[in-house]
Design an enzyme around this catalytic site. Structure first.
Site, short mmCIF file in Angstrom:
data_model
loop_
_atom_site.label_atom_id
_atom_site.label_comp_id
_atom_site.label_asym_id
_atom_site.label_seq_id
_atom_site.Cartn_x
_atom_site.Cartn_y
_atom_site.Cartn_z
N ARG A 1 47.73 -12.72 8.04
CA ARG A 1 46.47 -12.15 7.58
C ARG A 1 45.51 -11.90 8.73
O ARG A 1 44.42 -11.37 8.51
CB ARG A 1 45.80 -13.11 6.60
CG ARG A 1 46.12 -12.83 5.13
CD ARG A 1 45.45 -13.92 4.32
NE ARG A 1 45.10 -13.58 2.98
CZ ARG A 1 45.80 -13.93 1.90
NH1 ARG A 1 46.94 -14.56 2.02
NH2 ARG A 1 45.36 -13.64 0.69
N ARG B 1 42.57 -19.00 -11.92
CA ARG B 1 42.51 -19.36 -10.50
C ARG B 1 41.08 -19.49 -10.06
O ARG B 1 40.25 -18.63 -10.32
CB ARG B 1 43.23 -18.29 -9.65
CG ARG B 1 44.64 -18.67 -9.35
CD ARG B 1 45.35 -17.58 -8.61
NE ARG B 1 44.73 -17.28 -7.31
CZ ARG B 1 45.38 -16.63 -6.34
NH1 ARG B 1 46.62 -16.22 -6.54
NH2 ARG B 1 44.79 -16.38 -5.20
N LYS C 1 51.58 -8.35 -4.52
CA LYS C 1 52.50 -8.91 -3.53
C LYS C 1 53.33 -10.06 -4.10
O LYS C 1 54.52 -10.14 -3.85
CB LYS C 1 51.74 -9.45 -2.30
CG LYS C 1 50.96 -8.41 -1.53
CD LYS C 1 50.42 -8.99 -0.22
CE LYS C 1 49.42 -10.12 -0.41
NZ LYS C 1 48.11 -9.69 -0.95
P1 AMP Z 1 46.86 -15.65 -1.76
O1 AMP Z 1 47.48 -16.29 -2.94
O2 AMP Z 1 47.88 -15.12 -0.78
O3 AMP Z 1 45.85 -14.59 -2.13
O4 AMP Z 1 46.07 -16.79 -0.96
C1 AMP Z 1 45.00 -17.49 -1.56
C2 AMP Z 1 44.06 -18.02 -0.50
O5 AMP Z 1 44.76 -18.90 0.40
C3 AMP Z 1 43.46 -16.95 0.42
O6 AMP Z 1 42.32 -16.33 -0.14
C4 AMP Z 1 43.12 -17.79 1.66
O7 AMP Z 1 41.97 -18.57 1.43
C5 AMP Z 1 44.30 -18.75 1.73
N1 AMP Z 1 45.40 -18.16 2.53
C6 AMP Z 1 46.63 -17.79 2.09
N2 AMP Z 1 47.37 -17.27 3.07
C7 AMP Z 1 46.58 -17.30 4.19
C8 AMP Z 1 46.76 -16.87 5.52
N3 AMP Z 1 47.90 -16.30 5.93
N4 AMP Z 1 45.74 -17.07 6.39
C9 AMP Z 1 44.58 -17.65 6.01
N5 AMP Z 1 44.34 -18.05 4.76
C10 AMP Z 1 45.33 -17.89 3.85
#
Ligand code: AMP
Length: 190
Positions: A89, A134, A14
């Protein structure tokens, strides 16, 4: 306005694809994961609040997302729309997003899901752990993030299918080929 959601499990690509789509269609890129990582890095009150949640691979509470979104939506600055990456999400986030957009006389145009099977995304995430370091890319946390995705995020597929806005694109292959199929899919729906 062209408002896209790029949907898919963690590791489906994504981030990479939404940056390219943002550039191609002149969209404001809203990645809630990037916003949280920057808040954590800058040790802001929000960053401190969400750090341990993110490190465990859990979802940040919906209330905190709404605030961030209001802020992010105000940064349209001459763009032709938004591309949401990693948001929404949960069902509540999806409903709040619809409300926030409708207050602006706007709506989601299309939800494009990257279709990648589970073995492949876990492999990619483990690889990213080595490349980017990460903190939420350790094996245990990756498996937790996958289970959180299935329980809390995957039900949104039905939500957007119900709105007639959900399309799937094959998410395995070269970055260029995947980008081309997403672009073509978006163009045919416009
Ligand atoms: P990502 O880089 O989009 O995978 O986001 C990393 C982490 O940030 C996720 O595993 C969640 O802990 C938090 N996070 C990001 N976007 C959301 C969202 N829309 N709702 C809840 N937690 C989020």
């Amino acid at each position: 306005m062209l408002n896209l959601i790029l949907f898919g499990p963690p590791g489906s690509g994504k981030g990479t694809q939404s940056l390219r789509l943002a550039e191609h269609f002149n969209l404001a890129h809203i990645s809630t994961g990037d916003i949280f990582r920057s808040e954590i890095k800058n040790e802001t009150p929000l960053g401190l609040k969400v750090k341990s949640i993110i490190e465990r691979g859990e979802l940040v509470p919906d209330e905190l997302l709404i605030e961030i979104l209001e802020n992010a939506l105000n940064k349209l600055q001459g763009k032709a729309g938004y591309i949401f990456d990693g948001f929404p999400r949960t069902r509540r986030q999806a409903e709040d997003l619809d409300k926030m957009l409708s207050h602006r006389n706007d709506s989601i145009s299309l939800v494009v899901a990257l279709d990648v099977d589970e073995d492949e995304v876990v492999k990619r995430l483990l690889n990213r752990a080595i490349l980017e370091g990460r903190k939420d890319d350790t094996e245990e946390v990756i498996l937790n993030r996958m289970s959180v995705y299935h329980k809390q995020t995957a039900p949104l597929i039905e939500f957007y299918q119900g709105q007639g806005k959900f399309v799937q694109v094959h998410g395995v292959g070269s970055i260029d080929d995947i980008f081309n199929s997403i672009r073509d899919t978006v163009m045919t729906q416009m």
